[in-house]
Design a protein around this motif. Sequence first.
Motif, PDB file in Angstrom:
ATOM      1  N   THR A   1      36.545  16.184  10.465  1.00 57.95           N
ATOM      2  CA  THR A   1      36.438  17.587  11.006  1.00 57.95           C
ATOM      3  C   THR A   1      37.919  17.789  11.719  1.00 57.95           C
ATOM      4  O   THR A   1      38.366  17.069  12.364  1.00 57.95           O
ATOM      5  CB  THR A   1      35.375  18.255  12.084  1.00 57.95           C
ATOM      6  OG1 THR A   1      35.504  17.490  13.143  1.00 57.95           O
ATOM      7  CG2 THR A   1      33.893  18.037  11.296  1.00 57.95           C
ATOM      8  N   THR A   2      38.198  19.165  11.732  1.00 57.57           N
ATOM      9  CA  THR A   2      39.550  19.345  12.052  1.00 57.57           C
ATOM     10  C   THR A   2      39.599  20.903  12.669  1.00 57.57           C
ATOM     11  O   THR A   2      38.770  21.811  12.260  1.00 57.57           O
ATOM     12  CB  THR A   2      40.849  19.187  11.396  1.00 57.57           C
ATOM     13  OG1 THR A   2      41.960  19.189  12.008  1.00 57.57           O
ATOM     14  CG2 THR A   2      40.849  19.991  10.078  1.00 57.57           C
ATOM     15  N   THR A   3      40.525  21.300  13.177  1.00 56.19           N
ATOM     16  CA  THR A   3      40.845  22.748  13.852  1.00 56.19           C
ATOM     17  C   THR A   3      41.707  23.374  12.567  1.00 56.19           C
ATOM     18  O   THR A   3      42.135  22.824  11.861  1.00 56.19           O
ATOM     19  CB  THR A   3      41.239  22.914  14.994  1.00 56.19           C
ATOM     20  OG1 THR A   3      42.618  22.508  15.093  1.00 56.19           O
ATOM     21  CG2 THR A   3      40.249  22.537  16.209  1.00 56.19           C
TER      22      THR A   3
ATOM     23  N   GLY B   1      39.426  22.926  20.464  1.00 48.25           N
ATOM     24  CA  GLY B   1      38.755  21.675  20.159  1.00 48.25           C
ATOM     25  C   GLY B   1      37.181  21.491  20.162  1.00 48.25           C
ATOM     26  O   GLY B   1      36.706  20.473  19.517  1.00 48.25           O
TER      27      GLY B   1
ATOM     28  N   GLN C   1      35.823  23.628  14.874  1.00 48.21           N
ATOM     29  CA  GLN C   1      35.808  22.322  14.036  1.00 48.21           C
ATOM     30  C   GLN C   1      35.301  22.618  12.568  1.00 48.21           C
ATOM     31  O   GLN C   1      33.897  23.072  12.386  1.00 48.21           O
ATOM     32  CB  GLN C   1      34.915  21.202  14.753  1.00 48.21           C
ATOM     33  CG  GLN C   1      35.748  20.646  15.935  1.00 48.21           C
ATOM     34  CD  GLN C   1      36.797  19.814  15.506  1.00 48.21           C
ATOM     35  OE1 GLN C   1      37.086  18.977  14.688  1.00 48.21           O
ATOM     36  NE2 GLN C   1      37.916  20.240  16.339  1.00 48.21           N
TER      37      GLN C   1
ATOM     38  N   SER D   1      31.492  22.863  11.599  1.00 42.63           N
ATOM     39  CA  SER D   1      30.955  21.574  12.087  1.00 42.63           C
ATOM     40  C   SER D   1      29.167  21.399  11.932  1.00 42.63           C
ATOM     41  O   SER D   1      28.976  20.372  11.553  1.00 42.63           O
ATOM     42  CB  SER D   1      31.361  21.137  13.461  1.00 42.63           C
ATOM     43  OG  SER D   1      30.808  22.118  14.534  1.00 42.63           O
TER      44      SER D   1
END
Length: 137
Positions: free
Chosen positions: A24-26, A57, A62, A74
């Motif tokens: 997962t990432t922003t 974050g 996410q 997320s």
Amino acid sequence: MKKLLALALIALGFGLATTPAHATTTITTLINGYCLDLKGGINQPNGTPFIIYPCHGQANQQFYAPGDGTIRLSDGRCVDARGGAGKPEDEVIAWPCHGGANQKWTYTEGKMVGIKGLCLDVRGGGGAPETPVIIYP
């Protein structure tokens, strides 16, 4: 003229992540470096809008891409253009994934393009925290 919400999908890696527990990432905007954010936190109900907000974050910022054209929060819900009709200025919300055109996104030429060729954008071209994210030509 509206400022396009150009998204830096650095590390999102379309097709690389398969579950929320992996990669997962922003998603960072070019507007003040804010992140795409589910307003109020991850535990908000379906239909809650996405906004831009300073990056922190947490889970509501996410995302992952399972390779089916969707971008997922997320918790597994999809980034969705409200209503499914693809009208300019439709709000972008968190919604259970159903595979419709209003949940499919392509990163092309620095833009996140969705239903009917409309792009993720920030309402009114604003750059203030908590500005809603919409779709727009």
